[in-house]
Design a protein around this motif. Structure first.
Motif, PDB file in Angstrom:
ATOM      1  N   ASN A  45       0.829  -1.213   0.000  1.00 32.20           N
ATOM      2  CA  ASN A  45       0.000   0.000   0.000  1.00 32.20           C
ATOM      3  C   ASN A  45       0.858   1.256   0.000  1.00 32.20           C
ATOM      4  N   PHE A 116      -2.591   4.174   3.954  1.00 32.20           N
ATOM      5  CA  PHE A 116      -1.958   2.889   3.642  1.00 32.20           C
ATOM      6  C   PHE A 116      -1.992   1.940   4.842  1.00 32.20           C
ATOM      7  N   ALA A 120      -4.640  -1.498   5.158  1.00 30.83           N
ATOM      8  CA  ALA A 120      -3.860  -2.734   5.318  1.00 30.83           C
ATOM      9  C   ALA A 120      -4.361  -3.522   6.514  1.00 30.83           C
TER      10      ALA A 120
END
Lengths: 143, 114
Positions: A45, A116, A120
Motif C-alpha cells: 500500500n 496505507f 492494510a
C-alpha cells in the motif's frame, strides 16, 4: 461405591506439558508470521501511495518504504506478546519516518490523504489470523 | 447505497462543505474531505458474500474550534448506524492555521450486483 478413574494418554499429557514450557518460544514465532503478512500489505500500500498524484515530480528516495519492518515479539505489562509493524528511525537526514508516514496516511490541508495503514489493517486481518493459525498448528505438531 | 453517498448527504445536512478525495475549490475555514479506506467481505459463512463492509475516513479541517463540530458529526454518524472505528486529533497545522481531526467509519452494505 463404584469408582472410575480416567487417565489422559501419556503422549498427550507430555505434549501439553511441553507446550506450556515452550509458550515463550512458540508465541513469538507465531506472531512474527502474522506480522509479516501485515507488513507485506502495508509495504504494498505504501509503495503505491508514495509519489502518486503529487503536485510536483516526486523526489522519493524509497527510504520510508525501506524503513518499514516488524518488531521482535515483546511481552507487555499484562503478559501478552505483541509485535508491531512500523518504521525504524531516524532518517538519513535526521528527520522522522513516523512524521512523514503520518502525513501520507492522514494528509494535510491541500494535501489529500493516501491511507496505507488502515486499509492494510482491514484487508490483512483475515489472512493474518489464518497464517498464525497454520503456524501455531505446525508448532504444536512439532512438539 | 454506499458509504460515500451516505456520508455526503449527512455532511450536506450539517451544512459542512465536503468533497471526496481532494478539496478541489478554494477551501473555506471549515470543511471535510472523505477518503475511501477499504471494502472488505468480512461477514460471510460461505463462498458467496452478500454483505460488504465499507470503510471511509472523514478529515475535518477547521480554523476555529473543532470540538463542537466533531461531536455533531460523530452524533450524526452514530445516528445513521455507522461504526466509528477511530477518532483522532491529528494536530494543528501551524503553516495553514487549520485544526485537523480524523474520524474513521465503517458500515455494512448489501452487495450490489449491476
Amino acid at each position: 461405591m463404584a469408582k472410575v478413574t480416567m487417565k489422559m494418554p501419556e503422549d498427550f499429557l507430555l505434549k501439553v506439558s511441553r507446550l506450556a514450557d515452550q509458550t515463550d518460544v512458540i508465541l513469538p514465532r507465531v506472531l512474527k508470521t502474522g506480522g509479516e503478512v501485515v507488513l507485506d500489505k502495508v509495504k504494498g500500500n505504501l509503495s503505491s501511495a508514495v509519489g502518486r498524484g503529487t503536485k510536483y515530480p516526486s523526489k522519493s528516495t524509497g527510504e520510508l518504504v525501506g524503513a518499514l519492518g516488524v518488531s521482535p515479539a515483546k511481552q507487555d505489562r499484562d503478559g501478552n506478546f505483541n509485535v508491531k509493524v512500523g518504521f525504524s528511525e531516524p532518517r538519513k537526514d535526521d528527520g522522522s519516518n513516523a512524521k512523514i508516514a503520518n502525513i501520507v496516511e492522514y494528509g494535510k490541508h491541500g494535501q489529500p490523504p493516501k491511507p496505507f495503514l488502515k486499509p492494510a489493517k482491514s484487508a490483512s486481518r483475515k489472512a493474518c489470523t489464518e497464517a498464525m493459525t497454520v503456524k501455531l498448528d505446525e508448532e504444536i505438531r512439532n512438539l | 447505497m454506499s458509504i460515500l453517498s451516505e456520508l455526503n448527504s449527512l455532511l450536506d445536512g450539517l451544512h459542512i462543505p465536503v468533497e471526496t478525495g481532494v478539496f478541489s475549490t478554494v477551501a473555506p475555514d471549515e470543511y471535510v474531505v472523505i477518503t475511501p479506506l477499504a471494502d472488505t467481505y468480512e461477514l460471510h459463512a460461505d463462498n458467496r458474500p452478500e454483505f460488504e463492509t465499507q470503510e471511509a475516513r472523514l478529515s475535518l479541517f477547521s480554523k476555529g474550534g473543532y470540538t463542537q463540530r466533531k461531536n455533531q458529526i460523530c452524533a450524526a454518524l452514530l445516528g445513521m448506524e455507522m461504526t466509528v472505528t477511530d477518532r483522532r486529533y491529528i494536530g494543528h497545522e501551524d503553516d495553514t492555521g487549520y485544526h485537523h481531526y480524523a474520524i474513521d467509519v465503517a458500515k455494512e452494505y448489501e452487495v450490489q450486483e449491476e
